[in-house]
Design an enzyme around this catalytic site. Structure first.
Site, short mmCIF file in Angstrom:
data_model
loop_
_atom_site.label_atom_id
_atom_site.label_comp_id
_atom_site.label_asym_id
_atom_site.label_seq_id
_atom_site.Cartn_x
_atom_site.Cartn_y
_atom_site.Cartn_z
N GLU A 72 -11.26 6.66 4.06
CA GLU A 72 -12.29 5.36 3.74
C GLU A 72 -13.03 5.46 5.25
O GLU A 72 -14.89 4.93 5.19
CB GLU A 72 -11.61 4.12 3.84
CG GLU A 72 -10.45 3.78 2.28
CD GLU A 72 -10.64 2.39 2.04
OE1 GLU A 72 -11.17 1.96 0.50
OE2 GLU A 72 -9.25 2.17 2.52
N ARG B 252 -3.70 4.22 3.43
CA ARG B 252 -2.77 4.02 3.91
C ARG B 252 -1.35 4.77 3.42
O ARG B 252 -0.33 4.46 3.63
CB ARG B 252 -2.14 2.61 3.41
CG ARG B 252 -2.30 2.39 1.83
CD ARG B 252 -1.71 0.87 1.20
NE ARG B 252 -0.40 0.84 2.20
CZ ARG B 252 0.65 1.57 1.40
NH1 ARG B 252 0.34 2.08 0.11
NH2 ARG B 252 2.07 0.95 1.34
N GLY C 100 -7.76 12.62 -5.70
CA GLY C 100 -8.32 13.81 -5.10
C GLY C 100 -8.11 13.30 -3.39
O GLY C 100 -8.72 14.72 -2.84
N GLN C 101 -7.28 12.79 -3.00
CA GLN C 101 -7.41 12.74 -1.41
C GLN C 101 -6.25 14.00 -1.01
O GLN C 101 -6.60 14.60 0.48
CB GLN C 101 -7.19 11.30 -0.62
CG GLN C 101 -5.59 11.03 -0.38
CD GLN C 101 -5.01 10.86 -2.43
OE1 GLN C 101 -5.22 11.21 -2.65
NE2 GLN C 101 -4.51 9.97 -1.80
N GLY C 102 -5.70 14.37 -1.68
CA GLY C 102 -4.24 15.69 -1.51
C GLY C 102 -3.62 15.17 -1.07
O GLY C 102 -2.60 16.10 -0.40
N THR D 231 -1.29 8.54 4.56
CA THR D 231 -0.65 9.08 4.57
C THR D 231 0.00 9.35 5.69
O THR D 231 1.53 9.38 6.15
CB THR D 231 -1.77 10.06 5.78
OG1 THR D 231 -2.98 10.97 4.55
CG2 THR D 231 -1.71 11.19 6.54
N ALA E 290 -0.74 10.30 12.81
CA ALA E 290 -2.05 10.38 12.19
C ALA E 290 -1.85 8.79 11.89
O ALA E 290 -0.98 7.89 11.80
CB ALA E 290 -0.63 10.93 10.42
#
Length: 773
Positions: free
Chosen positions: A728, A522, A480-482, A524, A723
């Site tokens: 979180e 972690r 869901g975070q993409g 990304t 990035a």
């Protein structure tokens, strides 16, 4: 940049909004047995006898197993867990017997026919009592268990890990302090409540090859844990996670998979399926661990913190195989985002006869910051300085040192505080139009590092297709975070082809490459670095072939919109499609073959800290810093808190996708508001009293405040395009900022979550009573 830094649309968006994406519970198999589970009605009880003869006689029942059939323990960091209780039940709801039948209804009917005789044992329902010398032991055999060498269980006690941080001279700090402040806080258990319940299917073929379909965040970690627990070689176990409908940590480890695998091993060629009910989800999936937090602070009268002494006692429940790492992570993060010279921290992970604790978004940081950030405001009030000023005095700046003694090169905390102060207009009082409603504003900061082993690895593969499009293979899970979109953006940027020409495939241990886990914010960073390397590998191969094809030296070539192009003569170019399967030479022969890019990544130079002191020069990969402000309105007649506005600013290094990261922040704010205003698992003698949405409230659209989301971009040197993590950290200050705003509004300080109307009214009553004295 063409794709990174842009609000590229989610690559999985259409399937999700149309409902066409298939989750595990949607899957159908030709030969299926449905599992149901007999669970313990007691928090702590010896299993004297199990009689399932009547259930076995029920027509349609295929098989029944108990914990004695597969008694080997498993666990990620501490091997303390049985998937079915062995010898005794350690929490109310623990799986004791499992049935496989031809229908779900028959399986449930069979469960009712099973008779289990128990001898009730005294239960541990408070971790502080559980640490006492004569407390009943939840795991008397703890000394025989296996654990990773960075954890420190205390055999003969209920302490599954004791993490220590010892920096400077704490006694000297208290001796010279102008002010010593001590506060205690309590954070209850809460649930992750993902939209998709846990679901799994296991099937073993006649050749002994086991396939598990599971809604899990970390297919490779699950494969290793299950392979070890059931003695299946990793080349004969395949984990497929087709989609995950929200996890927040609850799907990071193993839960129901271990119940159905023994049934699959005994019933080859049958698919064994088990899906948790919502009540199961509340009680039998991981819960966020409870915490008793004590903070004692030595302060100079100018606001400088000289030392801090912390004690964290975690109520980690019946099995601590994952929870021990929460204890460790919060131990080294214990001072919060502040530069403090003298620190003494004890963080205890304690077995209780409560539901199993595990990872939850923030990995303990939201819990400890509820105390850290309120404690800071209490100190500021006592010294007569503002909440902003005390954070500016003590907040981490470049050149400061963390709790472990690491020198900080990059910290945007001061910029985040400045932006937050501006956006929430801290110090400017606003008023309600109703006399019985009072408004207040607050600020809180937070930090978090990815809580992972030093060698947590990621990998990626990119296959260039014959038409110049590509397949990107990773095992980072989009929960869901993409992450599917972000990984695609990284590949697009390097290959200079649009995201719609790249198809990402994830979550199949037989076909997608290794990923440690989709946890710790972690992906990304770590998986992103692996994708960059894979894309650069493809790029290098393309340019090597193009320099032969075009007769132009490779230093003068670049990738542009699906072509390898001369930087000097732009009309001289070759499409990827001409090179994807190799280069055809003028004489008709071919060279190289298909282009496949490979990327692998491990965070560089992360080293163990000292086991006795917790000190180390680089024990974590990086820290993410940020701040939040809030304005609330409190009804003094009902005690109801309405959050009017929340401002948020984090130093994320690089905003990869503005829309996605705004969504991350907004989701984190709402989840944080839920934890501080509504959520609590109410436990009495080990029994969960509110395992449904009727009695367990989460925030809805009506609770959504105005949100102002800003970012600071100080690049992370080792991060993809600079990035670092955000998923979180974004939630960490969300709870304490409301508690601090409540104090600003009414002058009351509530040190336990949630901030219910009842607590607010009682605190107001107590305040008025004291004012009359």
């Amino acid at each position: 940049m063409k794709y990174v830094g842009k609000s590229v649309e989610r690559v999985d968006g259409l399937k999700k909004v149309t409902g066409s994406l298939k989750y595990v519970d949607d899957m159908k198999f030709s030969k299926t047995l449905y599992a149901a589970v007999k669970r313990s009605p007691h928090a702590h009880a010896k299993i004297v006898n199990i009689d399932y003869s009547k259930a076995l006689e029920l027509r349609g029942v295929k098989d029944i197993i108990t914990g004695e059939h597969y008694a080997k323990r498993g666990g990620l960091y501490l091997e303390d867990k049985n998937f079915l209780a062995v010898g005794k039940a350690r929490y109310r709801g623990e799986a004791v017997v499992a049935v496989a039948a031809i229908s779900e209804n028959i399986a449930k009917e069979a469960v009712e026919l099973i008779e289990v005789e128990y001898e009730i044992l005294p239960a541990v329902t408070n971790p502080i009592d559980g640490m006492k010398e004569n407390s009943p032991l939840v795991h008397p055999d703890l000394g025989d268990y296996k654990w990773a060498p960075v954890f420190f269980p205390k055999p003969g006690t209920n302490i599954s890990n004791h993490y220590k941080l010892r920096k400077g001279d704490i006694d000297k700090a208290f001796e010279v302090a102008d002010l010593v402040v001590e506060n205690e806080f309590h954070i209850p258990h809460i649930q992750h409540v993902p939209i998709e319940n846990h679901s799994a299917v296991a099937k073993m073929d006649m050749g002994g090859f086991l396939t598990v379909w599971a809604s899990c965040q970390s297919p490779y970690a699950v494969r290793e844990a299950l392979g070890t627990a059931f003695d299946v070689p990793l080349n004969k176990i395949r984990i497929i996670s087709p989609a995950v409908g929200g996890g927040f940590g609850s799907k990071a480890g193993t839960t129901l998979e271990g119940i159905i695998i023994p049934l699959a091993m005994r019933n080859k060629e049958w698919a064994i399926k088990l899906t948790y009910s919502r009540e199961d989800e509340f009680q039998n999936a991981y819960v966020r661990q409870g915490l008793y937090e004590t903070i004692k602070t030595a302060v100079r009268k100018d606001g400088k913190i000289l030392g801090v002494k912390n004690e964290f006692v975690w109520d980690a429940g019946a099995y601590n195989e994952y929870g021990v790492n929460v204890t460790k992570a919060t131990g080294y993060a214990s001072p919060g985002p502040y530069d403090i010279e003298n620190i003494w921290t004890d963080s205890y992970c304690v077995y209780t006869n409560h539901p199993v604790g595990g990872p939850y978004r923030g990995f303990g940081m939201s819990e400890i910051h509820y105390g850290i950030e309120q404690n800071l405001d209490i100190i500021a009030h006592k010294l007569g300085i503002s909440p902003i000023e005390i954070r500016r005095i003590n907040g981490m700046k470049p050149g400061g040192t963390t709790g472990t003694g690491e020198v900080v090169d990059v910290s945007g905390l001061m910029e985040c505080i400045d932006q937050t102060e501006k956006d929430i207009e801290l110090g400017i009082k606003t008023y309600s139009s109703e006399a019985h409603k009072v408004r207040g504003k607050g600020i809180a900061c937070g930090w978090k590092a990815p809580s992972m082993p030093n060698n947590a690895a990621s990998s990626a593969v990119i296959k260039l297709n014959e038409d110049g499009s590509a397949h990107l293979l990773v095992s980072a899970q989009d929960i869901g975070q993409g992450s599917d979109t972000v990984m695609t953006q990284f590949a697009s940027e390097i290959l200079s082809i649009p995201p719609e020409k790249i198809t990402i495939k994830t979550g199949d241990t037989d076909h997608t490459p290794y990923e440690w886990q989709t946890v710790a914010s972690r992906i990304t960073y770590s998986a992103g670095n692996a994708v960059l390397k894979a894309a650069k590998d493809v790029k290098e191969q393309l340019i090597e072939l193009a320099q032969i094809k075009l007769g132009i030296y490779k230093r003068d070539l670049e990738l542009k919109d699906g072509y390898v192009v001369s930087k000097i003569y732009p009309d001289r170019k070759v499409p990827f499609s001409d090179l994807a399967t190799g280069l055809t030479m003028p004489d008709g022969s071919g060279i190289h073959g298909p282009i496949i890019g490979r990327g692998a990544f491990i965070p560089p130079n992360i080293r163990d800290a000292d086991k006795k002191t917790g000190l180390g020069d680089h024990p974590v990969v990086f820290w993410t810093y940020g701040a939040q402000g809030a304005e609330i309105e409190v009804d003094t007649e009902t005690g109801h808190i309405k959050v009017l506005k929340v401002s948020s600013c984090f130093d994320v290094g690089k905003v990869v996708n503005p829309k996605l990261i705004e969504g991350q922040i907004e989701g984190a704010i709402m989840q944080g508001l839920g934890s501080v205003l509504f959520e609590e698992l109410i436990l009495k003698d080990g029994k969960l009293l509110n395992p449904s949405f009727v009695d367990y409230k989460i925030p809805t659209f009506d609770d959504m405040p105005e949100m102002i989301v800003k970012f600071v971009e100080n690049p992370e040197e080792t991060g993809p395009f600079g990035a670092r993590a955000i998923a979180e950290p974004a939630m960490v200050p969300s709870a304490p900022v409301i508690a601090n705003a409540l104090y600003d509004a009414l002058g009351i300080r509530i040190k336990s979550m949630p901030l219910t109307s009842e607590k607010v009214l009682n605190a107001l009553k107590e305040k008025r009573k004291n004012e009359k004295l």
